[in-house]
Design an enzyme around this catalytic site. Sequence first.
Site, mmCIF file in Angstrom:
data_model
loop_
_atom_site.group_PDB
_atom_site.id
_atom_site.type_symbol
_atom_site.label_atom_id
_atom_site.label_comp_id
_atom_site.label_asym_id
_atom_site.label_seq_id
_atom_site.Cartn_x
_atom_site.Cartn_y
_atom_site.Cartn_z
ATOM 1 N N HIS A 91 0.797 -1.231 0.000
ATOM 2 C CA HIS A 91 0.000 0.000 0.000
ATOM 3 C C HIS A 91 0.829 1.281 0.000
ATOM 4 C CE1 HIS A 91 -3.216 -2.742 0.555
ATOM 5 N NE2 HIS A 91 -4.121 -1.821 0.801
ATOM 6 N N TYR A 452 3.110 12.547 7.854
ATOM 7 C CA TYR A 452 2.975 11.183 8.402
ATOM 8 C C TYR A 452 3.633 10.206 7.433
ATOM 9 C CZ TYR A 452 0.326 6.905 9.701
ATOM 10 O OH TYR A 452 -0.047 5.641 10.060
ATOM 11 N N TYR A 455 1.763 8.069 5.048
ATOM 12 C CA TYR A 455 1.190 8.735 3.876
ATOM 13 C C TYR A 455 2.365 9.246 3.053
ATOM 14 C CZ TYR A 455 -3.387 8.466 6.116
ATOM 15 O OH TYR A 455 -4.553 8.031 6.696
HETATM 16 P P1 FDA Z 1 4.058 -1.886 1.643
HETATM 17 O O1 FDA Z 1 4.230 -3.347 1.509
HETATM 18 O O2 FDA Z 1 3.911 -1.091 0.378
HETATM 19 O O3 FDA Z 1 5.224 -1.314 2.536
HETATM 20 C C1 FDA Z 1 5.320 0.055 2.920
HETATM 21 C C2 FDA Z 1 6.746 0.345 3.399
HETATM 22 O O4 FDA Z 1 7.102 -0.530 4.471
HETATM 23 C C3 FDA Z 1 7.817 0.113 2.328
HETATM 24 O O5 FDA Z 1 8.891 0.982 2.559
HETATM 25 C C4 FDA Z 1 8.238 -1.314 2.581
HETATM 26 O O6 FDA Z 1 9.513 -1.639 2.073
HETATM 27 C C5 FDA Z 1 8.208 -1.374 4.099
HETATM 28 N N1 FDA Z 1 7.908 -2.725 4.560
HETATM 29 C C6 FDA Z 1 6.811 -3.468 4.251
HETATM 30 N N2 FDA Z 1 6.883 -4.653 4.864
HETATM 31 C C7 FDA Z 1 8.038 -4.677 5.571
HETATM 32 C C8 FDA Z 1 8.646 -5.655 6.393
HETATM 33 N N3 FDA Z 1 8.079 -6.843 6.609
HETATM 34 N N4 FDA Z 1 9.852 -5.369 6.942
HETATM 35 C C9 FDA Z 1 10.442 -4.173 6.708
HETATM 36 N N5 FDA Z 1 9.895 -3.204 5.932
HETATM 37 C C10 FDA Z 1 8.698 -3.454 5.368
HETATM 38 N N6 FDA Z 1 -2.563 4.236 7.092
HETATM 39 C C11 FDA Z 1 -3.075 4.417 8.318
HETATM 40 O O7 FDA Z 1 -2.332 4.689 9.262
HETATM 41 N N7 FDA Z 1 -4.417 4.275 8.524
HETATM 42 C C12 FDA Z 1 -5.273 3.929 7.534
HETATM 43 O O8 FDA Z 1 -6.473 3.800 7.760
HETATM 44 C C13 FDA Z 1 -4.735 3.720 6.235
HETATM 45 N N8 FDA Z 1 -5.544 3.395 5.187
HETATM 46 C C14 FDA Z 1 -4.998 3.176 3.946
HETATM 47 C C15 FDA Z 1 -5.828 2.830 2.867
HETATM 48 C C16 FDA Z 1 -5.285 2.627 1.607
HETATM 49 C C17 FDA Z 1 -6.211 2.242 0.471
HETATM 50 C C18 FDA Z 1 -3.904 2.783 1.396
HETATM 51 C C19 FDA Z 1 -3.318 2.586 0.028
HETATM 52 C C20 FDA Z 1 -3.078 3.117 2.459
HETATM 53 C C21 FDA Z 1 -3.611 3.325 3.730
HETATM 54 N N9 FDA Z 1 -2.802 3.687 4.807
HETATM 55 C C22 FDA Z 1 -3.357 3.878 6.041
HETATM 56 C C23 FDA Z 1 -1.356 3.853 4.621
HETATM 57 C C24 FDA Z 1 -0.619 2.603 5.052
HETATM 58 O O9 FDA Z 1 -0.537 2.570 6.467
HETATM 59 C C25 FDA Z 1 0.821 2.610 4.502
HETATM 60 O O10 FDA Z 1 0.803 2.683 3.117
HETATM 61 C C26 FDA Z 1 1.580 1.384 4.992
HETATM 62 O O11 FDA Z 1 2.946 1.595 4.895
HETATM 63 C C27 FDA Z 1 1.171 0.170 4.203
HETATM 64 O O12 FDA Z 1 1.784 -1.003 4.644
HETATM 65 P P2 FDA Z 1 1.903 -2.208 3.603
HETATM 66 O O13 FDA Z 1 2.604 -3.318 4.249
HETATM 67 O O14 FDA Z 1 0.574 -2.462 2.979
HETATM 68 O O15 FDA Z 1 2.763 -1.521 2.460
#
Ligand code: FDA
Length: 514
Positions: A91, A452, A455
């Site tokens: 995300h 943040y 975001y």
């Molecule tokens: P993703 O996999 O894209 O990782 C994001 C970052 O974290 C990258 O830099 C990645 O390399 C790193 N990362 C991921 N997994 C890792 C791991 N296992 N170890 C080390 N690093 C790692 N936020 C919020 O606070 N409240 C909300 O309600 C929402 N709602 C929301 C809705 C939608 C539709 C989107 C697109 C985004 C949100 N967000 C949000 C934002 C969300 O919290 C933010 O994008 C997070 O980083 C997403 O985590 P993911 O693992 O999905 O992302």
Amino acid sequence: WAASAQNHEDFLQCLSLHSQNSTSISQVIYTPNNSSYLPILQFSIQNLRFTSSDTPKPAVIVTPSHESQISTVIKCSRTHGLQIRVRSGGHDYEGLSYLSELPFVVLDMINFKSITVDTETRTAWVQSGSTVGELYYRIAEKSKVLGFPAGVCPTVGVGGHFSGGGYGMMLRKYGLAADNVIDARLVNVNGEILDRKSMGEDLFWAIRGGGGASFGVILEWKIKLLSVPQDVTVFTVDKTLEQNATNLVHKWQYVASKFPEDLFIRNFIRRVNSTRDGQQTIQASFNSLFLGGQDRLLSLMQESFPELGLAKEDCTEMSWIESVLYFAGFPRGESLGVLLDRTPLVRLYFKAKSDYVKEPISQNGLEGIWKMFYEDEAETAQMIMTPYGGKMDEISEYAIPFPHRAGNLYKIQQSVYWEEEGEVAAERHISWIRRLYSYMAPYVSKLPRAAYINYRDLDVGVNNQGNTSYAQASIWGFKYFKKNFNRLVKVKTMVDPGNFFRNEQSIPPVSLRR
Ligand code: FDA
């Protein structure tokens, strides 16, 4: 090209050599000539801006099914000069979990999705590839009176989300997801697996809000589960300009952060067609979770925000897990099983930004925002105002790297969406949101203009390529982390002095004097 192709070959060979004694890695490796490569890459990409044919693609995708494979990927990437992008839920607003200008590998944690809930100790271990929807589902499966304060969209991954803070509808009661993490396991730059005890308190501090990607690969989190009542109350009350929206939003700024912490009312601003005359207008949607029954809610609202005119018919009592579905936009009666579906609900092109508000914005200031929402590019734009106060005021700004605590009335997320492919549409919409951001400068936090990290916005600053400098990183670092940025740099210098885990907004190490 020849040199990098050779590197990729050597990298693949390294993986197979190292994996001979551990679980076979060959079944979880995808290169561009594998037919599953593109579907796997695209599966969790949220932002269509990063799906075009000229978006840089990874040399290899690995979807590890065993921890030892992650250590192998780290060792081989270091040896053969490839970057790692770790992806959990995909995300990231700027796609940093699956794209890089330098040759890179995507480590996709999608197979790390086990969740163990223990209602006796009120804790759970949740692997980083799980989504928040899966987590909520597994908690509710075991208990109707326990919950967890994390994001609203069920497909958000816990790997990125918890490591950047993570907030949702229970923010005022319980703080962020990261505030409620009590242990974690990660793989460090040397391929070693560490838990809270063996990583030490500095690194454990850093990964709870400082962004995981700078420090290692997070395998799983141990979290505290928190009490929720059997019944909560939800409502969404829409008001257009003709229904006094400007005054209501203006008043909301004074009261939303002062309500008792059981009450959370956020505010969505959008342009809509008025139901009265079909003309375009601005609508404010007051969208609320109350951790209690409707009678108490109604009397509270009568006392502190009577102007909204909340009525019994606006309120619905339901279980906490049903409220999760409600806020995610599912219709009443939808099966809880939808929380286990990882397919993104909608996928659009988008750009988003964030701001913190410390003083209420004047009515004139708000009207200036509305004016911008009448522009063509803002047809599907929205602004979400999320109230602070409550627990957020009580937690020290140094407790974890996320620093935006007491002194903030609310946070704003500005976002703009579009459906047309191509640079022209992207340029138009991105330039609109940048203009909105400039317009808002006088009304929001200053020095630094806080943002943040979850975001993600590369407009607030990016690292220089290659030898990331402290000075360059400070430009974005103080906006996300304020003074905590310096402690994050210290931790980074300690755990990854060679800056292996890096991206456009990763914490830089400082070179140690000889
Ligand atoms: P993703 O996999 O894209 O990782 C994001 C970052 O974290 C990258 O830099 C990645 O390399 C790193 N990362 C991921 N997994 C890792 C791991 N296992 N170890 C080390 N690093 C790692 N936020 C919020 O606070 N409240 C909300 O309600 C929402 N709602 C929301 C809705 C939608 C539709 C989107 C697109 C985004 C949100 N967000 C949000 C934002 C969300 O919290 C933010 O994008 C997070 O980083 C997403 O985590 P993911 O693992 O999905 O992302």
